[in-house]
Design a protein around this motif. Structure first.
Motif, PDB file in Angstrom:
ATOM      1  N   THR A  68      -2.303   6.073  -1.230  1.00 38.66           N
ATOM      2  CA  THR A  68      -2.723   5.484  -2.499  1.00 38.66           C
ATOM      3  C   THR A  68      -2.445   3.984  -2.499  1.00 38.66           C
ATOM      4  OG1 THR A  68      -0.572   5.916  -3.501  1.00 38.66           O
ATOM      5  CG2 THR A  68      -2.262   7.617  -3.756  1.00 38.66           C
ATOM      6  N   ARG A  69      -3.179   3.261  -3.327  1.00 40.64           N
ATOM      7  CA  ARG A  69      -3.020   1.811  -3.506  1.00 40.64           C
ATOM      8  C   ARG A  69      -3.004   1.074  -2.171  1.00 40.64           C
ATOM      9  NH1 ARG A  69       1.885   0.465  -7.086  1.00 40.64           N
ATOM     10  NH2 ARG A  69       0.829  -1.523  -7.144  1.00 40.64           N
ATOM     11  N   GLN A  70      -3.971   1.393  -1.342  1.00 44.93           N
ATOM     12  CA  GLN A  70      -3.982   0.869   0.018  1.00 44.93           C
ATOM     13  C   GLN A  70      -4.055  -0.655   0.076  1.00 44.93           C
ATOM     14  OE1 GLN A  70      -6.945   2.910   2.294  1.00 44.93           O
ATOM     15  NE2 GLN A  70      -5.776   4.818   2.310  1.00 44.93           N
TER      16      GLN A  70
END
Length: 137
Positions: A68-70
């Motif tokens: 997530t939230r790369q």
């Protein structure tokens, strides 16, 4: 992330205990040096960084990109790597010797023998080599 410790981590404490038992005395977290090294050996003009494989984007089995939230993580971890490189260059230019001990050298499936790893770090501190990196597998 506020709960993540940047100092006195388990890997750092392992290294500190081994070096202290070997008779080496050091200062901690030098605010006056670039990168705030974890251990400073003024007598030998040597510093030791103990890096977590995730936080410093090490290419080992302990590092995986978060799912997530790369974009956030890529920017943050890339910034950490750039800061590490800047600090090492600045320290080398001012005559310090720089060592990096990676988390995977202390835990994980590819870690080397701890005693041998610490012996090589101790020998490096007392010798006149510029850099050494201690890593797993």
């Amino acid at each position: 992330m506020a709960a993540i410790k940047g100092r006195n981590t388990k890997p750092e404490l392992l290294v500190r205990k081994a070096l202290h038992a070997a008779g080496l005395r050091y200062r901690l977290h030098g605010k006056d040096l670039p990168g705030k090294p974890d251990l400073i050996f003024p007598r030998y003009k040597a510093v030791v960084f103990v890096h977590g494989c995730f936080w410093h984007q090490h290419d080992c089995h302990l590092f995986r990109w978060p799912a997530t939230r790369q974009d956030f993580w890529r920017a943050k971890l890339s910034r950490n790597v750039a800061n590490d490189q800047r600090a090492e260059i600045a320290l080398l230019k001012t005559g310090w010797h720089v060592s990096t001990v990676w988390e995977c050298a202390l835990k994980g499936r590819t870690r080397p023998d701890f005693t041998k790893a610490m012996q090589s770090l101790i020998a490096w501190i007392k010798a006149d080599q510029q850099t050494i990196t201690i890593r797993g597998g």
